[in-house]
Design an enzyme around this catalytic site. Structure first.
Site, PDB file in Angstrom:
ATOM      1  CG  HIS A  15      -1.814   1.143   1.381  1.00  0.00           C
ATOM      2  ND1 HIS A  15      -3.178   1.066   1.231  1.00  0.00           N
ATOM      3  CD2 HIS A  15      -1.564   2.452   1.672  1.00  0.00           C
ATOM      4  CE1 HIS A  15      -3.718   2.255   1.430  1.00  0.00           C
ATOM      5  NE2 HIS A  15      -2.747   3.115   1.691  1.00  0.00           N
ATOM      6  CD  GLU A  16       1.784   3.745   3.604  1.00  0.00           C
ATOM      7  OE1 GLU A  16       2.251   4.825   3.197  1.00  0.00           O
ATOM      8  OE2 GLU A  16       0.625   3.640   4.059  1.00  0.00           O
ATOM      9  CG  HIS A  64       0.506   6.105  -0.905  1.00  0.00           C
ATOM     10  ND1 HIS A  64      -0.599   6.580  -1.572  1.00  0.00           N
ATOM     11  CD2 HIS A  64       0.028   5.543   0.241  1.00  0.00           C
ATOM     12  CE1 HIS A  64      -1.690   6.327  -0.878  1.00  0.00           C
ATOM     13  NE2 HIS A  64      -1.337   5.691   0.224  1.00  0.00           N
ATOM     14  CG  ASP A 101      -4.540   6.817   1.253  1.00  0.00           C
ATOM     15  OD1 ASP A 101      -3.578   7.564   1.497  1.00  0.00           O
ATOM     16  OD2 ASP A 101      -4.470   5.577   1.312  1.00  0.00           O
TER      17      ASP A 101
END
Length: 376
Positions: A67-68, A71, A165
């Site tokens: 997930h990170e 980004h 987010d």
């Protein structure tokens, strides 16, 4: 983030692990192995539940990292510098520069939840397929659990409030509609503060009804309130700091102390008369060597002050936040983290030319507020 340890790199981005990550693995592993799996698949051995619970918790950690990383990858594609990825008990944080357009903000924000949704779909599909084709009930149950957790993670992250987010999506849309980035950040941060209070309230209601899991919701709420408040403050500061260089904000000349002095000498000769809460240290050759905070000196027992050198209780130069005089002030402040906060030491080559303190920033903001009043 404080108390995190660097653990290598992910796609070229420094990865840091907070001390709470092992706690996350233990809690989720215990919950999965002792409650969820026995309810889904009874009559298995304790060893099977323990191993499966630990494996599920580690897979969850990998999905949080994905997930990170999404980004970070998206930010780098948009030309934004990514400083680090930190995993901790409440998920992850990706430190990066400020997006330059609403579009960049939007795509960086949605990349994380989209990755979690993809991980959810893959895990659910693999779990269903594994259970149907091979009858491997325990691995299938772990994958199904992982899929549902990632789905919840994606949905929660899309709530319209910073620092989630979804708050970045609100920020991007507000920025696109109004053309005002600072206003967009304030709107998203204010929504985050409201959401945090709601989560805290819901958490306590759950606790009062007898479920200790509400404490987790309360902790998340406190985190959201704190981070959203910091982001709201930063958005309020941005107009006053825009266009300013570090040299425009710094205090100069800088009060210094020789790093070889004893703590008592430093207090008597320098610290007692300084107007700042920190002193820059210099070595025998006059080069800056560190930073000592006066509250730290005050906590040193009296019997140690005549033998302890001030450099022994100071922040080493390598851990101080430094910048050049011509760096933009906003860029300098964006580099700050809880472990590297104000003051910032301004250097030119090996010479210390100034210091930027919280009082310097407050003075700039007050001056800007007065000018705003005069213009009205």
């Amino acid at each position: 983030m404080n108390n995190s340890v660097r653990m290598g790199r992910v796609l070229g981005v420094p990865l840091r692990i907070h001390w709470t990550v092992p706690l996350l693995v233990v809690l989720f592993g215990y919950s999965l192995g002792s409650q969820t799996l026995p309810a889904m698949i009874p009559d298995q051995s304790n060893a099977t539940y323990t191993i499966a619970g630990l494996a599920g918790a580690l897979l969850l950690l990998v999905s949080l990292l994905a997930h990170e990383a999404a980004h970070a990858i998206t930010a780098r594609k948009k030309g934004i510098t990514v400083q680090s990825i930190t995993l901790w008990a409440l998920g992850g944080m990706t430190r990066m520069g400020r997006p330059r357009t609403p579009g960049s903000t939007f795509w960086i924000a949605v990349s994380g939840p989209l990755t979690s949704l993809l991980a959810s779909a893959l895990a659910l599909g693999a779990g269903i397929g594994l259970n149907t084709l091979s009858g491997a009930a325990v691995p299938a149950a772990v994958l199904l659990w992982l899929g549902w957790v990632n789905l919840v993670l994606a949905v929660f992250n899309l709530l319209p409030a910073a620092p989630l987010d979804g708050g970045r999506v609100v920020q991007a849309l507000t920025w696109w509609r109004t053309g005002d980035q600072d206003r967009a950040e304030r709107v998203a941060a204010r929504a985050g503060q409201v959401l945090g209070v709601v989560l805290i309230g819901l958490g306590w209601i759950v606790v009062l009804r007898g479920a200790l899991s509400g404490l987790w919701l309360t902790v998340i709420g406190f985190f959201v309130v704190i981070v959203a408040g910091a982001e709201h403050q930063r958005a309020r500061l941005a107009p006053a700091l825009r266009g300013m260089r570090a040299a425009d904000a710094m205090t100069s000349p800088v009060e210094t102390c020789q790093d070889w002095l004893t703590v008592q000498r430093c207090i008597d000769d320098v610290a007692a008369d300084t107007r700042h809460s920190a002193l820059a240290l210099i070595d025998f050759e006059g080069r800056p060597s560190g930073l000592v905070h006066l509250p730290r000196l005050a906590r040193i027992p009296a019997e140690q002050r005549d033998t302890l050198r001030v450099r022994d209780v100071a922040t080493p130069w390598a851990r101080c936040t430094t910048c050049a005089p011509d760096e933009m002030l906003q860029d300098v402040l964006e580099k700050l983290s809880p472990g590297r906060a104000l003051p910032v030491l301004v250097t030119e080559g090996q010479n210390l030319t100034g210091m930027i303190t919280a009082d310097d920033i407050s003075r700039i903001v007050r001056r800007q507020a007065l000018r705003g009043t005069e213009s009205r």
